[in-house]
Motif scaffolding. Structure first.
Motif, PDB file in Angstrom:
ATOM      1  N   GLY A   1       0.739  -1.262   0.000  1.00 18.90           N
ATOM      2  CA  GLY A   1       0.000   0.000   0.000  1.00 18.90           C
ATOM      3  C   GLY A   1       0.768   1.312   0.000  1.00 18.90           C
ATOM      4  N   ALA A   2       2.109   1.290   0.024  1.00 20.24           N
ATOM      5  CA  ALA A   2       2.854   2.545   0.185  1.00 20.24           C
ATOM      6  C   ALA A   2       3.046   3.288  -1.140  1.00 20.24           C
ATOM      7  CB  ALA A   2       4.198   2.263   0.847  1.00 20.24           C
ATOM      8  N   PHE A   3       1.937   3.568  -1.826  1.00 23.53           N
ATOM      9  CA  PHE A   3       1.991   4.378  -3.047  1.00 23.53           C
ATOM     10  C   PHE A   3       0.724   5.218  -3.124  1.00 23.53           C
ATOM     11  CE2 PHE A   3      -0.906   1.845  -5.762  1.00 23.53           C
ATOM     12  CZ  PHE A   3      -0.964   0.648  -5.041  1.00 23.53           C
ATOM     13  N   ASP A   4       0.835   6.340  -3.841  1.00 22.05           N
ATOM     14  CA  ASP A   4      -0.299   7.271  -3.931  1.00 22.05           C
ATOM     15  C   ASP A   4      -1.088   7.089  -5.214  1.00 22.05           C
ATOM     16  OD1 ASP A   4       0.611   8.779  -1.575  1.00 22.05           O
ATOM     17  OD2 ASP A   4       2.284   9.324  -2.879  1.00 22.05           O
ATOM     18  N   ALA A   5      -0.392   6.625  -6.257  1.00 17.22           N
ATOM     19  CA  ALA A   5      -1.017   6.586  -7.580  1.00 17.22           C
ATOM     20  C   ALA A   5      -0.444   5.429  -8.374  1.00 17.22           C
ATOM     21  CB  ALA A   5      -0.715   7.897  -8.311  1.00 17.22           C
ATOM     22  N   ALA A   6      -1.258   4.947  -9.328  1.00 19.78           N
ATOM     23  CA  ALA A   6      -0.773   3.867 -10.194  1.00 19.78           C
ATOM     24  C   ALA A   6      -0.910   4.259 -11.652  1.00 19.78           C
ATOM     25  CB  ALA A   6      -1.570   2.591  -9.932  1.00 19.78           C
ATOM     26  N   VAL A   7       0.083   3.833 -12.430  1.00 17.27           N
ATOM     27  CA  VAL A   7      -0.002   3.913 -13.882  1.00 17.27           C
ATOM     28  C   VAL A   7      -0.485   2.537 -14.310  1.00 17.27           C
ATOM     29  CG1 VAL A   7       1.336   4.114 -16.006  1.00 17.27           C
ATOM     30  CG2 VAL A   7       1.902   5.550 -14.032  1.00 17.27           C
ATOM     31  N   ASN A   8      -1.676   2.469 -14.908  1.00 15.35           N
ATOM     32  CA  ASN A   8      -2.222   1.162 -15.276  1.00 15.35           C
ATOM     33  C   ASN A   8      -1.896   0.859 -16.734  1.00 15.35           C
ATOM     34  OD1 ASN A   8      -3.637  -1.162 -15.698  1.00 15.35           O
ATOM     35  ND2 ASN A   8      -5.491  -0.497 -14.644  1.00 15.35           N
ATOM     36  N   SER A   9      -0.841   0.071 -16.956  1.00 18.22           N
ATOM     37  CA  SER A   9      -0.448  -0.287 -18.318  1.00 18.22           C
ATOM     38  C   SER A   9      -0.621  -1.789 -18.538  1.00 18.22           C
ATOM     39  CB  SER A   9       0.960   0.198 -18.640  1.00 18.22           C
ATOM     40  OG  SER A   9       1.847  -0.083 -17.596  1.00 18.22           O
ATOM     41  N   THR A  10      -1.724  -2.315 -18.021  1.00 13.25           N
ATOM     42  CA  THR A  10      -2.112  -3.701 -18.310  1.00 13.25           C
ATOM     43  C   THR A  10      -2.851  -3.725 -19.659  1.00 13.25           C
ATOM     44  OG1 THR A  10      -4.211  -3.399 -17.155  1.00 13.25           O
ATOM     45  CG2 THR A  10      -2.379  -4.242 -15.840  1.00 13.25           C
ATOM     46  N   PRO A  11      -3.106  -4.910 -20.222  1.00 10.85           N
ATOM     47  CA  PRO A  11      -3.878  -4.957 -21.485  1.00 10.85           C
ATOM     48  C   PRO A  11      -5.284  -4.384 -21.312  1.00 10.85           C
ATOM     49  CG  PRO A  11      -2.772  -7.049 -21.061  1.00 10.85           C
ATOM     50  CD  PRO A  11      -2.621  -6.240 -19.815  1.00 10.85           C
ATOM     51  N   ASP A  12      -5.886  -3.982 -22.415  1.00 14.46           N
ATOM     52  CA  ASP A  12      -7.188  -3.288 -22.407  1.00 14.46           C
ATOM     53  C   ASP A  12      -8.234  -3.997 -21.535  1.00 14.46           C
ATOM     54  OD1 ASP A  12      -5.697  -2.119 -24.399  1.00 14.46           O
ATOM     55  OD2 ASP A  12      -7.153  -2.433 -26.003  1.00 14.46           O
ATOM     56  N   GLY A  13      -8.336  -5.334 -21.699  1.00 12.55           N
ATOM     57  CA  GLY A  13      -9.382  -6.093 -21.009  1.00 12.55           C
ATOM     58  C   GLY A  13      -9.180  -6.175 -19.514  1.00 12.55           C
ATOM     59  N   VAL A  14      -8.017  -5.733 -19.034  1.00 14.32           N
ATOM     60  CA  VAL A  14      -7.687  -5.838 -17.605  1.00 14.32           C
ATOM     61  C   VAL A  14      -7.854  -4.478 -16.903  1.00 14.32           C
ATOM     62  CG1 VAL A  14      -5.820  -6.553 -16.020  1.00 14.32           C
ATOM     63  CG2 VAL A  14      -6.048  -7.677 -18.216  1.00 14.32           C
ATOM     64  N   HIS A  15      -7.995  -3.406 -17.685  1.00 18.78           N
ATOM     65  CA  HIS A  15      -8.033  -2.054 -17.094  1.00 18.78           C
ATOM     66  C   HIS A  15      -9.127  -1.901 -16.047  1.00 18.78           C
ATOM     67  CE1 HIS A  15      -6.065  -0.075 -20.911  1.00 18.78           C
ATOM     68  NE2 HIS A  15      -5.249  -0.865 -20.254  1.00 18.78           N
ATOM     69  N   LYS A  16     -10.348  -2.397 -16.391  1.00 21.29           N
ATOM     70  CA  LYS A  16     -11.488  -2.099 -15.519  1.00 21.29           C
ATOM     71  C   LYS A  16     -11.306  -2.736 -14.136  1.00 21.29           C
ATOM     72  CE  LYS A  16     -16.419  -2.763 -14.880  1.00 21.29           C
ATOM     73  NZ  LYS A  16     -17.550  -3.606 -15.243  1.00 21.29           N
ATOM     74  N   ALA A  17     -11.104  -4.041 -14.102  1.00 21.49           N
ATOM     75  CA  ALA A  17     -11.034  -4.737 -12.806  1.00 21.49           C
ATOM     76  C   ALA A  17      -9.913  -4.160 -11.939  1.00 21.49           C
ATOM     77  CB  ALA A  17     -10.823  -6.223 -13.031  1.00 21.49           C
TER      78      ALA A  17
END
Ligand SMILES: NC(=O)c1ccc[n+]([C@@H]2O[C@H](COP(=O)([O-])OP(=O)(O)OC[C@H]3O[C@@H](n4cnc5c(N)ncnc54)[C@H](O)[C@@H]3O)[C@@H](O)[C@H]2O)c1
Length: 367
Positions: free
Chosen positions: A75-91
């Protein structure tokens, strides 16, 4: 972890960023976020543990995780860059938002507008910074084109020609899609791909609507999936996602336009071209991943159809704007809502292609 770190502040006030999904584009994110003052990359996470570790080592990132659950437990982060494949973004994004983390998500935000708007609601309810990496907003030329159009330099927008053309299906400059799974998921709807529309259509639709400041009021689209492998499948991937798309659009002010995109535009590597013709002038933008140019035909030049190069000052990248938003607490553009609106257009293209007719665009009202 100190009490301060758990609450989301480092001793220096820097924002702590985790990169989720450490494949191709994640390397660009690591390079950019490393160079932006006010933030620090503290962790990398990928379901492929070896890839996460190698990525963390390559970019001198202190922590590596093999699942988002384990990263969130830490948990020691404030923000995430989500660079997973398209179908994984939502979950994954919903998990991050539920933990109160800000998200810079890769495009397309989700695989359809319904899912994208669910993400908008979750982000707005969480009250955290939410942005989408519509990369070509980084182009200096598109920002200047918008400013010229907003200032009325070309008069009323009347006609638009836009294309985003790639050729990785017909040439191997980015590797061979027949043997590389990084490309194969992009060709398969079962793997969450919306084809060329979801991959690059989102960029060119954003380009058109951002530059003109107009929404699309109605559209008609044709989609095409070419035969690419025996039996239409390769390495367990069914190659059913669209490869080329041609759209005609009517904008909210009545202007007409054509927007087209392809992965099989032999001779083009990665080119966005946009010409906007107005009642008293015109602008022409070209961009690839690293460069952009603007040409204008204005004033007396419209009598001779003379185009002049137009200087464009540097503009902050989306990643810069994300860090600015994290530091100020004020959301930046392009945000989740904007990306969900573009997704509405992409969804309609599938319906228009299936029903072979022009369709009106109805966007849900902003809250
Ligand atoms: N903005 C742009 O111009 C641009 C350019 C390229 C790619 N993209 C987008 O970036 C995203 C990633 O593309 P890519 O080319 O880097 O793909 P990639 O396949 O190279 O990398 C994706 C990575 O995500 C990992 N992953 C999958 N599920 C995960 C999960 N649940 N948790 C953590 N990690 C997971 C995979 O193991 C892989 O390492 C896509 O959405 C793509 O559309 C955007």
């Amino acid at each position: 972890m100190t009490g301060n770190e758990a609450r989301g502040a480092t001793a220096t006030g820097e924002k702590r960023i985790m990169i989720l999904g450490t494949g191709g584009i994640a390397h660009r994110h690591a390079e950019h976020f490393t160079s932006i003052p006010g933030c620090r990359i503290v962790a990398a996470c990928d379901v492929n543990a070896e890839r996460a570790r190698a990525f963390a080592q390559m970019h001198a990132i202190p922590e590596a995780f093999d699942s988002l659950e384990r990263a969130l437990e830490w948990g020691a982060f404030d923000a995430a860059v989500n660079s997973t494949p398209d179908g994984v973004h939502k979950a994954t994004t919903l998990q991050l938002l539920a933990a109160g983390k800000a998200v810079f998500c890769e495009k397309p935000l989700a695989v359809n507008a319904e899912d994208a708007f669910e993400m908008v609601e979750a982000a707005e309810a969480a009250g955290v910074v939410n942005m989408v990496n519509l990369t070509y907003r980084n182009a200096h030329a598109i920002q200047m084109a918008r400013r010229l159009i907003e200032a009325g330099e070309i008069g009323e927008v009347r006609h638009i020609e836009a294309s985003y053309l790639q050729s990785w299906l017909s040439a191997n400059h980015w590797g061979d899609w027949r043997t590389d799974e990084r490309w194969l998921w992009r060709l398969s709807s079962a793997h969450g791909s919306k084809g060329v529309l979801g991959d690059i259509g989102i960029h060119i639709v954003d380009f058109v609507t951002f530059a003109t400041g107009l929404d699309i009021a109605a559209l008609q689209a044709r989609l095409k999936t070419f035969d690419k492998a025996e039996g239409g499948a390769l390495m367990g991937y069914t190659l059913d996602a669209n490869d080329s798309c041609a759209m005609t659009v009517e904008m909210t002010n009545g202007a007409l336009g054509v927007i087209h995109m392809s992965r099989t535009a032999t001779g083009k590597a990665n080119d966005l071209d946009l010409t906007i013709h107005g009642s008293k002038g015109a602008v022409k933008v070209w961009s690839n991943t690293t460069e952009s140019t603007l040409q204008v035909c204005l004033g007396p030049d419209i009598e001779t159809q003379t185009w002049q190069p137009y200087e464009c000052p540097p503009t902050p990248r989306n990643a810069d704007r994300f860090v600015i938003a994290l530091l100020s607490g004020e959301n930046g553009q392009p945000d989740f809502r904007r990306a969900a609106e573009v997704q509405t257009i992409l969804d309609l293209c599938f319906v228009s292609d299936a029903e072979k007719r022009m369709l009106p665009v109805e966007l849900p009202p902003a809250e």
